[in-house]
Design an enzyme around this catalytic site. Structure first.
Site, short mmCIF file in Angstrom:
data_model
loop_
_atom_site.label_atom_id
_atom_site.label_comp_id
_atom_site.label_asym_id
_atom_site.label_seq_id
_atom_site.Cartn_x
_atom_site.Cartn_y
_atom_site.Cartn_z
N TYR A 148 0.85 -1.18 0.00
CA TYR A 148 0.00 0.00 0.00
C TYR A 148 0.89 1.24 0.00
O TYR A 148 1.82 1.33 0.79
CB TYR A 148 -0.91 0.02 1.23
CG TYR A 148 -1.86 1.21 1.27
CD1 TYR A 148 -2.91 1.30 0.36
CD2 TYR A 148 -1.68 2.24 2.18
CE1 TYR A 148 -3.77 2.40 0.39
CE2 TYR A 148 -2.54 3.33 2.22
CZ TYR A 148 -3.58 3.40 1.31
OH TYR A 148 -4.44 4.49 1.33
N ASP A 161 9.26 2.94 -0.28
CA ASP A 161 8.20 3.61 0.46
C ASP A 161 8.45 3.32 1.94
O ASP A 161 8.07 2.28 2.45
CB ASP A 161 6.83 3.11 0.01
CG ASP A 161 5.70 3.80 0.77
OD1 ASP A 161 5.99 4.47 1.79
OD2 ASP A 161 4.53 3.65 0.35
N LYS A 198 4.21 9.82 8.21
CA LYS A 198 3.97 9.37 9.59
C LYS A 198 4.91 10.00 10.63
O LYS A 198 4.66 11.11 11.07
CB LYS A 198 4.01 7.84 9.64
CG LYS A 198 2.91 7.25 8.71
CD LYS A 198 2.55 5.83 9.01
CE LYS A 198 1.68 5.18 7.96
NZ LYS A 198 0.27 5.15 8.25
N1 PMP Z 1 2.76 4.28 2.18
C1 PMP Z 1 2.69 3.43 3.20
C2 PMP Z 1 3.71 2.34 3.31
C3 PMP Z 1 1.66 3.54 4.14
O1 PMP Z 1 1.58 2.67 5.15
C4 PMP Z 1 0.72 4.58 4.01
C5 PMP Z 1 -0.43 4.78 4.98
N2 PMP Z 1 -0.64 3.85 5.93
C6 PMP Z 1 0.84 5.45 2.92
C7 PMP Z 1 1.88 5.28 2.04
C8 PMP Z 1 -0.11 6.57 2.73
O2 PMP Z 1 0.06 7.54 3.70
P1 PMP Z 1 -1.12 8.55 4.08
O3 PMP Z 1 -2.19 7.73 4.73
O4 PMP Z 1 -0.45 9.53 5.01
O5 PMP Z 1 -1.58 9.19 2.83
#
Ligand code: PMP
Length: 425
Positions: free
Chosen positions: A142, A237, A265
């Site tokens: 994700y 990511d 985060k």
């Molecule tokens: N990349 C990863 C690995 C994530 O875990 C998340 C959200 N949990 C995102 C991107 C997206 O981040 P956001 O919810 O702040 O848009």
């Protein structure tokens, strides 16, 4: 739960499913989500006055726990000088420097307001810089909800069995190719066939959104080698893993240097921030220097950057990551032992302070093996834990996070609750 039930009814009248992010609605586990009134340290308290030891930590950002004094005070002080200017500030420079010094692969950094924006922008940049359209991601990975990335997506996509969202044009989704996580042979074969068309491989170096799945030995190294050989970019990511599994993230822990990195985060300390960055030469493609457009009204927002800087300062204290590792080990042991005693098949995957207990026999190494987990059993376990005062993610396919605010007593409470919950499954 009386007040939470009332609030959920009111929320459902004015918000889809009553929530602003789907997993919060508890559809994956059933029941009413407690509405949260406040958080302090390792605990959150709901509007009905029930308190929980929290292992969600706002889905990863709260590595210091809730409302740490240093962060709260720094935010308040910044707020008194104004909350946003839409003009450059010194704070942004300090944040970009802090990131660049911890992540040598990120020589130049652009701040955005969420992990979604970071990943969306990184893939636009990869396409712009390489002049190629194809993107490779992994099943159950994700990277936020940008169109190109909602293909075989984990997190809420896994929870609701909608890994391929409606509303994403098929023509666009066709440009995203997917492989199983940890499938080195699959990566090599795909690149042999289409390597010249691939702009980038985007990967969570430790998967966190199919539940926690560590990279197989050699997997990240193979991604590095294959992308380089074919002129494609490697995007880590690290929205979850950044500043969590080491100060320098997965790239420090595993010693693999990506071309581009996405953060989020923790670098926002609980406020909305994301970042992407890479080598100076690649980042020179981003506007205003280059032709890849990306912008944001609140990008580099002073309050968010302040919260992030205060969080990173605390994480530079010596012994912090050793403590997170130790707490993670204790949490893992508690859960594993509880399952063994109860005779419940449970596979615990953990890297540092991120962990998932899958309700199935192991090993869990990719999305296919993660999907074997018994989600009904997870739901029963989840609800019993909630009753016993332990707040876990309302989905099997998510990570539990330990923070520096957790005490040994918190972990002991969680282990005893798990023993009791598993016994009655
Ligand atoms: N990349 C990863 C690995 C994530 O875990 C998340 C959200 N949990 C995102 C991107 C997206 O981040 P956001 O919810 O702040 O848009």
């Amino acid at each position: 739960m009386k007040r939470s039930q009332e609030l959920l009814k009111a929320a459902e009248r004015v918000m889809p499913g009553g929530v602003n992010s789907p997993v919060r609605a508890y559809r994956g586990v059933g029941g009413t989500p407690p509405f949260i009134a406040r958080g302090e340290g390792s605990r959150i308290t709901d509007v009905d006055g029930k308190s929980y030891v929290d292992f969600v930590g706002s889905w990863g950002p709260l590595i210091l726990g809730h409302a740490p004094a240093a962060v709260v005070e720094a935010i308040a002080e910044t707020a008194r000088r104004g909350t946003s200017y839409g003009a450059p500030t010194e704070l942004e420079v300090r944040m970009a420097e802090a990131i660049a010094s911890a992540y040598p692969s990120m020589e130049v950094v652009r701040l955005v307001s969420s992990g979604t924006e970071a990943a969306m922008s990184a893939i636009r940049l990869a396409r712009g810089a390489t002049g190629r359209d194809l993107l490779v991601k992994f099943d159950g990975g994700y990277h936020g909800h940008a169109d190109s990335l909602l293909v075989k997506a984990g997190s809420g996509g896994a929870t609701f069995s909608i890994p391929d969202s409606k509303g994403v044009p098929a023509a666009l989704a066709a440009l995203t190719l997917t492989l199983e996580f940890n499938d080195i042979a699959g990566v090599r074969e795909l690149f042999r066939q289409r390597g010249g068309e691939i702009s980038a491989v985007i990967v969570e170096p430790v998967a966190g959104n199919m539940g926690v799945v560590p990279p197989a030995p050699g997997f990240l190294e193979a991604l590095r080698e294959v992308t380089q050989a074919h002129g494609a970019l490697l995007i880590f990511d690290e929205v979850i893993t950044g500043f969590r599994i080491a100060y320098g993230g997965a790239q420090e822990r595993y010693g693999v240097r990506p071309d581009l990195t996405c953060l989020g985060k923790i670098i926002g300390g609980g406020l909305p921030v994301g970042a992407y960055g890479g080598a100076r030469e690649i980042m020179a493609n981003v506007a205003p220097l280059g032709g890849v457009y990306q912008a944001g009204t609140l990008s580099g927002n002073p309050l968010a950057v302040t919260a992030g800087l205060a969080t990173l300062a605390a994480l530079r204290t010596s012994g912090v990551y050793e403590r997170l590792e130790r707490l993670g080990t204790v949490a893992e042991a508690g859960l594993t032992e509880a399952a063994r005693k109860a005779g419940v098949p449970l596979t615990v995957n953990r890297v540092g302070s991120m962990m998932t207990g899958f309700f199935c026999d192991g090993p869990v190494t990719d999305y296919t093996s993660a999907r074997r987990a018994d989600t009904k059993r997870y739901a029963a376990f989840f609800h019993r834990m909630l009753e016993l005062g332990v707040y876990l993610a309302p989905s099997q396919f998510e990570a539990a996070f330990v923070s520096l605010a957790h005490s040994e007593a918190d972990l002991d409470l969680a282990a005893r609750a798990a023993a009791e919950a598993l016994k009655t499954l």
